[in-house]
Scaffold this motif. Structure first.
Motif, PDB file in Angstrom:
ATOM      1  N   SER A  30       0.825  -1.206   0.000  1.00  0.00           N
ATOM      2  CA  SER A  30       0.000   0.000   0.000  1.00  0.00           C
ATOM      3  C   SER A  30       0.862   1.259   0.000  1.00  0.00           C
ATOM      4  N   TYR A  31       1.936   1.208   0.798  1.00  0.00           N
ATOM      5  CA  TYR A  31       2.838   2.355   0.855  1.00  0.00           C
ATOM      6  C   TYR A  31       3.475   2.612  -0.510  1.00  0.00           C
ATOM      7  N   ASN A  32       3.944   1.568  -1.175  1.00  0.00           N
ATOM      8  CA  ASN A  32       4.568   1.724  -2.491  1.00  0.00           C
ATOM      9  C   ASN A  32       3.576   2.260  -3.516  1.00  0.00           C
ATOM     10  N   GLU A  33       2.345   1.772  -3.447  1.00  0.00           N
ATOM     11  CA  GLU A  33       1.326   2.243  -4.375  1.00  0.00           C
ATOM     12  C   GLU A  33       1.035   3.725  -4.167  1.00  0.00           C
ATOM     13  N   MET A  34       0.929   4.123  -2.904  1.00  0.00           N
ATOM     14  CA  MET A  34       0.664   5.534  -2.603  1.00  0.00           C
ATOM     15  C   MET A  34       1.831   6.425  -3.012  1.00  0.00           C
ATOM     16  N   ALA A  35       3.042   5.965  -2.748  1.00  0.00           N
ATOM     17  CA  ALA A  35       4.221   6.743  -3.115  1.00  0.00           C
ATOM     18  C   ALA A  35       4.312   6.924  -4.632  1.00  0.00           C
ATOM     19  N   GLN A  36       3.963   5.876  -5.382  1.00  0.00           N
ATOM     20  CA  GLN A  36       3.990   5.971  -6.838  1.00  0.00           C
ATOM     21  C   GLN A  36       2.957   6.987  -7.335  1.00  0.00           C
ATOM     22  N   LYS A  37       1.782   7.010  -6.696  1.00  0.00           N
ATOM     23  CA  LYS A  37       0.747   7.980  -7.079  1.00  0.00           C
ATOM     24  C   LYS A  37       1.223   9.405  -6.818  1.00  0.00           C
ATOM     25  N   TYR A  38       1.908   9.623  -5.692  1.00  0.00           N
ATOM     26  CA  TYR A  38       2.443  10.952  -5.406  1.00  0.00           C
ATOM     27  C   TYR A  38       3.460  11.372  -6.461  1.00  0.00           C
ATOM     28  N   LEU A  39       4.337  10.453  -6.839  1.00  0.00           N
ATOM     29  CA  LEU A  39       5.349  10.760  -7.850  1.00  0.00           C
ATOM     30  C   LEU A  39       4.691  11.062  -9.190  1.00  0.00           C
ATOM     31  N   ASP A  40       3.706  10.257  -9.585  1.00  0.00           N
ATOM     32  CA  ASP A  40       3.003  10.490 -10.855  1.00  0.00           C
ATOM     33  C   ASP A  40       2.309  11.851 -10.851  1.00  0.00           C
ATOM     34  N   ALA A  41       1.648  12.158  -9.733  1.00  0.00           N
ATOM     35  CA  ALA A  41       0.941  13.437  -9.641  1.00  0.00           C
ATOM     36  C   ALA A  41       1.913  14.604  -9.742  1.00  0.00           C
ATOM     37  N   PHE A  42       3.055  14.494  -9.084  1.00  0.00           N
ATOM     38  CA  PHE A  42       4.036  15.576  -9.117  1.00  0.00           C
ATOM     39  C   PHE A  42       4.626  15.738 -10.515  1.00  0.00           C
ATOM     40  N   ASN A  43       4.903  14.617 -11.195  1.00  0.00           N
ATOM     41  CA  ASN A  43       5.438  14.696 -12.559  1.00  0.00           C
ATOM     42  C   ASN A  43       4.428  15.303 -13.523  1.00  0.00           C
ATOM     43  N   ASN A  44       3.154  15.010 -13.312  1.00  0.00           N
ATOM     44  CA  ASN A  44       2.116  15.527 -14.211  1.00  0.00           C
ATOM     45  C   ASN A  44       1.734  16.968 -13.904  1.00  0.00           C
ATOM     46  N   LEU A  45       2.169  17.474 -12.763  1.00  0.00           N
ATOM     47  CA  LEU A  45       1.767  18.816 -12.355  1.00  0.00           C
ATOM     48  C   LEU A  45       2.384  19.898 -13.229  1.00  0.00           C
ATOM     49  N   GLN A  46       3.626  19.706 -13.660  1.00  0.00           N
ATOM     50  CA  GLN A  46       4.320  20.667 -14.514  1.00  0.00           C
ATOM     51  C   GLN A  46       4.240  22.078 -13.913  1.00  0.00           C
ATOM     52  N   LEU A  47       4.892  22.243 -12.791  1.00  0.00           N
ATOM     53  CA  LEU A  47       4.779  23.480 -12.018  1.00  0.00           C
ATOM     54  C   LEU A  47       4.997  24.763 -12.817  1.00  0.00           C
ATOM     55  N   ILE A  55      -3.264  23.546 -11.522  1.00  0.00           N
ATOM     56  CA  ILE A  55      -2.639  24.632 -10.783  1.00  0.00           C
ATOM     57  C   ILE A  55      -3.678  25.711 -10.529  1.00  0.00           C
ATOM     58  N   THR A  56      -4.139  25.801  -9.299  1.00  0.00           N
ATOM     59  CA  THR A  56      -5.170  26.759  -8.934  1.00  0.00           C
ATOM     60  C   THR A  56      -4.898  27.294  -7.525  1.00  0.00           C
ATOM     61  N   GLY A  57      -5.638  28.338  -7.158  1.00  0.00           N
ATOM     62  CA  GLY A  57      -5.620  28.839  -5.790  1.00  0.00           C
ATOM     63  C   GLY A  57      -4.242  29.210  -5.276  1.00  0.00           C
ATOM     64  N   TRP A  58      -3.962  28.739  -4.049  1.00  0.00           N
ATOM     65  CA  TRP A  58      -2.695  29.072  -3.403  1.00  0.00           C
ATOM     66  C   TRP A  58      -1.502  28.511  -4.167  1.00  0.00           C
ATOM     67  N   LEU A  59      -1.669  27.363  -4.808  1.00  0.00           N
ATOM     68  CA  LEU A  59      -0.568  26.797  -5.596  1.00  0.00           C
ATOM     69  C   LEU A  59      -0.229  27.718  -6.766  1.00  0.00           C
ATOM     70  N   LEU A  60      -1.257  28.274  -7.413  1.00  0.00           N
ATOM     71  CA  LEU A  60      -1.024  29.223  -8.502  1.00  0.00           C
ATOM     72  C   LEU A  60      -0.286  30.454  -7.986  1.00  0.00           C
ATOM     73  N   ASP A  61      -0.702  30.984  -6.826  1.00  0.00           N
ATOM     74  CA  ASP A  61      -0.022  32.151  -6.256  1.00  0.00           C
ATOM     75  C   ASP A  61       1.435  31.840  -5.942  1.00  0.00           C
ATOM     76  N   TRP A  62       1.667  30.651  -5.381  1.00  0.00           N
ATOM     77  CA  TRP A  62       3.027  30.257  -5.000  1.00  0.00           C
ATOM     78  C   TRP A  62       3.927  30.154  -6.227  1.00  0.00           C
ATOM     79  N   ILE A  63       3.406  29.554  -7.298  1.00  0.00           N
ATOM     80  CA  ILE A  63       4.188  29.399  -8.525  1.00  0.00           C
ATOM     81  C   ILE A  63       4.421  30.751  -9.193  1.00  0.00           C
ATOM     82  N   ALA A  64       3.354  31.569  -9.269  1.00  0.00           N
ATOM     83  CA  ALA A  64       3.476  32.861  -9.933  1.00  0.00           C
ATOM     84  C   ALA A  64       4.505  33.747  -9.243  1.00  0.00           C
TER      85      ALA A  64
END
Length: 263
Positions: A30-47, A55-64
């Motif tokens: 379960s831990y490995n599956e969750m960690a892989q999902k976090y990595l996939d989400a971060f790679n797909n985020l394209q900050l 990218i919305t809300g506070w994350l948008l402000d932080w990036i901008a």
């Protein structure tokens, strides 16, 4: 050269002595599956790409602010001052007479995520450079008003935007598509949230787009002899349509041709 992005986590393993414990192995899986999902989400985020729907809300402000140094603007929506504490607004003897006078200089509202992303695209889009000109100005306006989230659309026509200059002042007319974006852009230009040469003055007006609902011909079926010419009257409705230009052509020019006279 950039290093290759890691697409797979380094999985965690159970110590050998616990391999036969189903609960422990299930926990690690379960831990490995969750960690892989976090990595996939971060790679797909394209900050750096603010146009992403993720990218919305506070994350948008932080990036901008963190990447581009841009703080979400607070748009002034009402310029007039409002006064509180006038005569008869407070119960008698509750406070000393005429001591309260609270002035608020206008009303402000932070730009929505959508409008903020359009501002970012205006200020940082590099596709057509940063050399100021009338065509450049029109393309920037077109990108701002046409597509949500600051996505860069192909800009083929800018005929519905009018820009004239005189004595260092640019007079800009922007079409309104019933979404309020044109008015927001006018305010952003007036309050200097979008990058433009500072030595000029910009006066922006917004006009409403009235679409064409119907095109009528004086005749819909005609019979012609070889060499005969017939003139048709064309009526564009409604009469106050914004763009009344039209074109016409023959399906078979060997039988008949259509000529639109120049005005």
């Amino acid at each position: 050269m950039m290093d290759q992005i890691e697409t797979n986590i380094i999985p965690s393993y159970v110590f050998t002595q616990y391999n036969d414990d189903e609960d422990v192995t299930a926990f690690f899986e379960s831990y490995n599956e969750m960690a892989q999902k976090y990595l996939d989400a971060f790679n797909n985020l394209q900050l750096p790409c603010w146009t992403s729907q993720l990218i919305t809300g506070w994350l948008l402000d932080w990036i901008a602010q963190g990447i581009y140094g841009q703080i979400r603007p607070a748009l002034q929506i009402v310029k007039e001052q409002t006064q509180k504490g006038d005569y008869n607004t407070i119960e008698y003897n509750a406070i000393t007479y005429a001591t309260i006078s609270n002035y608020v200089a206008g009303q402000y509202s932070n730009l929505s995520d959508d409008l903020f992303k359009r501002v970012l695209t205006w200020n940082f889009y590099k596709g057509d450079g940063f050399q100021f000109s009338i065509p450049w100005f029109k393309r920037r306006i077109t990108r701002f008003i046409l597509v949500n989230d600051g996505i860069d659309p192909p800009v083929d026509e800018t005929f519905d935007i009018s820009i004239k200059s005189k004595d260092g002042t640019f007079y800009v007319r922007i079409p309104d598509y019933d979404d309020g974006v044109a008015y927001a852009l006018a305010a952003c230009i007036e309050q200097e949230f979008v990058n433009l040469p500072f030595m000029y003055k910009y006066i922006v007006t917004v006009y409403k787009i009235i679409p064409v609902s119907e095109i009528k011909l004086s005749e819909t079926i005609i019979d012609l002899m070889p060499g005969e010419v017939r003139i048709l009257d064309v009526t564009v409705l409604p009469k106050d349509a914004t763009n009344k230009t039209f074109t016409a052509a023959s399906d078979d020019t060997s039988i008949a041709t259509v000529i639109i006279p120049e005005e």
